[in-house]
Design a protein around this motif. Structure first.
Motif, mmCIF file in Angstrom:
data_model
loop_
_atom_site.group_PDB
_atom_site.id
_atom_site.type_symbol
_atom_site.label_atom_id
_atom_site.label_comp_id
_atom_site.label_asym_id
_atom_site.label_seq_id
_atom_site.Cartn_x
_atom_site.Cartn_y
_atom_site.Cartn_z
ATOM 1 N N ALA A 144 0.824 -1.219 0.000
ATOM 2 C CA ALA A 144 0.000 0.000 0.000
ATOM 3 C C ALA A 144 0.853 1.263 0.000
ATOM 4 O O ALA A 144 0.398 2.327 -0.474
ATOM 5 C CB ALA A 144 -0.928 0.004 1.216
ATOM 6 N N GLN B 9 -10.498 -4.909 -7.078
ATOM 7 C CA GLN B 9 -9.759 -4.607 -5.861
ATOM 8 C C GLN B 9 -10.529 -5.168 -4.676
ATOM 9 O O GLN B 9 -11.718 -4.887 -4.514
ATOM 10 C CB GLN B 9 -9.602 -3.088 -5.736
ATOM 11 C CG GLN B 9 -8.747 -2.632 -4.574
ATOM 12 C CD GLN B 9 -8.660 -1.124 -4.499
ATOM 13 O OE1 GLN B 9 -9.056 -0.517 -3.506
ATOM 14 N NE2 GLN B 9 -8.182 -0.500 -5.568
ATOM 15 N N PRO C 2 -8.534 -4.217 1.794
ATOM 16 C CA PRO C 2 -7.136 -4.242 2.250
ATOM 17 C C PRO C 2 -6.955 -5.178 3.438
ATOM 18 O O PRO C 2 -7.848 -5.364 4.262
ATOM 19 C CB PRO C 2 -6.867 -2.784 2.646
ATOM 20 C CG PRO C 2 -7.919 -1.986 1.951
ATOM 21 C CD PRO C 2 -9.114 -2.866 1.863
ATOM 22 N N GLY D 20 -1.340 -6.243 2.617
ATOM 23 C CA GLY D 20 -1.362 -5.321 1.490
ATOM 24 C C GLY D 20 -2.747 -5.206 0.875
ATOM 25 O O GLY D 20 -3.759 -5.631 1.452
ATOM 26 N N LEU D 21 -2.781 -4.604 -0.310
ATOM 27 C CA LEU D 21 -4.040 -4.415 -1.042
ATOM 28 C C LEU D 21 -4.153 -5.493 -2.115
ATOM 29 O O LEU D 21 -3.384 -5.490 -3.087
ATOM 30 C CB LEU D 21 -4.066 -3.035 -1.689
ATOM 31 C CG LEU D 21 -5.297 -2.728 -2.552
ATOM 32 C CD1 LEU D 21 -6.556 -2.670 -1.689
ATOM 33 C CD2 LEU D 21 -5.109 -1.419 -3.310
#
Length: 416
Positions: free
Chosen positions: A271, A352, A355, A359-360
């Motif tokens: 991120a 996406q 999170p 991480g993302l």
């Protein structure tokens, strides 16, 4: 015939002529039976075997492989024994009845074996047919064999006691509970096989996954009581047939028939590497053929929007700006759509996820245009090889938990 031999022996002055005549008749029947047996074994069966070996068709070989003619020959000898007993011992009811019972049992048993051979032949000949894919033929034929064996057993007992088979069948009504307990697995397996076939739930060569039994592989046999699965490590897992009805399992056949196999894997982006794109970075990314139209249109859209705001655009907190992570998603989706090994008629997206401490996650959800395992793994690996190598072009980093080596090197000055 017995009386003729007995008179002949009396003329010769031999005592106990009745017993000697019976023995002589029995020996004559045995000799004739042995001669017929020799002719069948030495002449007829070798001739049929030679014809089967020289034939280009499959069914003659299958007939010989499952010993159909051998058992028919033995069945014919039982029928011959009945005929010879009726000819030679018609006047001696006691001896005739013994041989008749023996020949009837012989004929009954070998009739059962001939039926078994016929079923095996039908199963072998239908192995490559569409019917074998739609129906659990092995389980059905095993059920027929079981029922036939029970019927033959009842008939043999009725022959030995001299009673009608209906008497025994009537008496079995009181033993129904016991029979249900003894044949519980075959009965459950038969019902399960019918349900699997009727609902098109399982076929031979289907990819079956059943973690409860440690099964993950291709179905190689659907029997009356068990289903055999050859796992991908070449071990064999045996599952009770009725367990496929009572428990849950995964069948991958629909995937195989669809022509595409799903790729569903994510990469975790650090991120701290996510940022707004500068004009220099956008000019650099615009060199990518797949990104040029997107960057031009977004620059125009964002520029028009920001012009209406009349605010200080030197700070990234005002207005709209392109991000490296968003541009990366657009590029990745366009790249996957143009990839020659992705299925164009199935869902394809790059999304996406929430999170995490790792991480993302950016998830790739697409389908390869093949269901062959080796090709699928190669396609998936090639895609992610390219993605990992392309991340630095967007200023992104993959999140990786520090290893012991990283921890030891904290604070250590880099070597010149």
């Amino acid at each position: 015939m017995q009386y003729q031999i007995q008179k002949w022996l009396e003329k010769l002055g031999i005592h106990y002529t009745e017993i000697a005549a019976i023995i002589a008749v029995i020996l004559l029947i045995v000799v004739i039976s042995l001669i017929v047996h020799g002719l069948l074994r030495r002449l007829v069966l070798p001739f049929l075997q030679h014809r089967a070996d020289s034939s280009t068709r499959q069914w003659p070989k299958v007939l010989m492989q499952h010993k159909l003619f051998s058992r028919v020959a033995l069945l014919a000898q039982g029928i011959l024994l009945q005929i010879l007993s009726a000819w030679f011992l018609s006047g001696n009811e006691h001896t005739y009845s013994i041989l008749l019972i023996a020949s009837q049992i012989w004929v009954t048993l070998f009739s059962l074996w001939v039926l078994f051979s016929l079923l095996d032949v039908l199963l072998a000949l239908s192995a490559n047919s569409n019917m074998a894919d739609q129906l659990p033929l092995r389980g059905i034929f095993q059920s027929i064999k079981l029922i036939a064996a029970i019927v033959v057993g009842i008939m043999i007992v009725s022959i030995l006691i001299g009673k009608s088979p209906l008497v025994l069948i009537t008496g079995l009504g009181a033993m129904t509970a016991v029979l249900m307990l003894v044949f519980k697995d075959p009965i459950l397996g038969l019902v399960a096989g019918i349900q699997l076939s009727a609902n098109n739930m399982l076929k031979l060569n289907d990819w079956l996954e059943m973690p409860k039994y440690g099964a993950d592989g291709a179905v190689v046999d659907i029997g009356l009581t068990t289903v055999k699965v050859r796992n991908w490590d070449n071990t064999i897992t045996t599952i009770p047939t009725y367990a496929l009805i009572s428990d849950s399992f995964k069948n991958w056949r629909a995937m195989s028939e669809s022509g595409g196999r799903r790729i569903k894997r994510s990469i975790n982006i650090d991120a701290t590497s996510i940022h707004f794109l500068s004009n220099k970075e956008m000019d650099e990314l615009k060199r990518a053929q797949l990104l040029a139209p997107y960057i031009d249109s977004k620059r125009l859209e964002v520029g028009e929007y920001n012009a209406l705001l009349d605010c200080d655009l030197d700070t990234p907190l005002n207005g709209r700006h392109l991000t490296n992570i968003g541009t990366f998603r657009i590029w990745l989706e366009s790249w996957l759509k143009s990839h020659p090994r992705t299925h164009k008629g199935m869902t394809l997206m790059v999304r996406q996820l929430a999170p995490t401490p790792e991480g993302l996650p950016i998830e790739i959800y697409a389908f390869a245009n093949t269901t062959v395992w080796l090709e699928y793994e190669r396609i998936q690996s090639d895609i992610f090889d390219h993605i990992f190598a392309a991340l630095p072009a967007f200023g992104l980093r993959v999140h990786q938990t520090p290893t012991g080596h990283d921890m030891r090197n904290i604070g250590v000055a880099p070597q010149p």
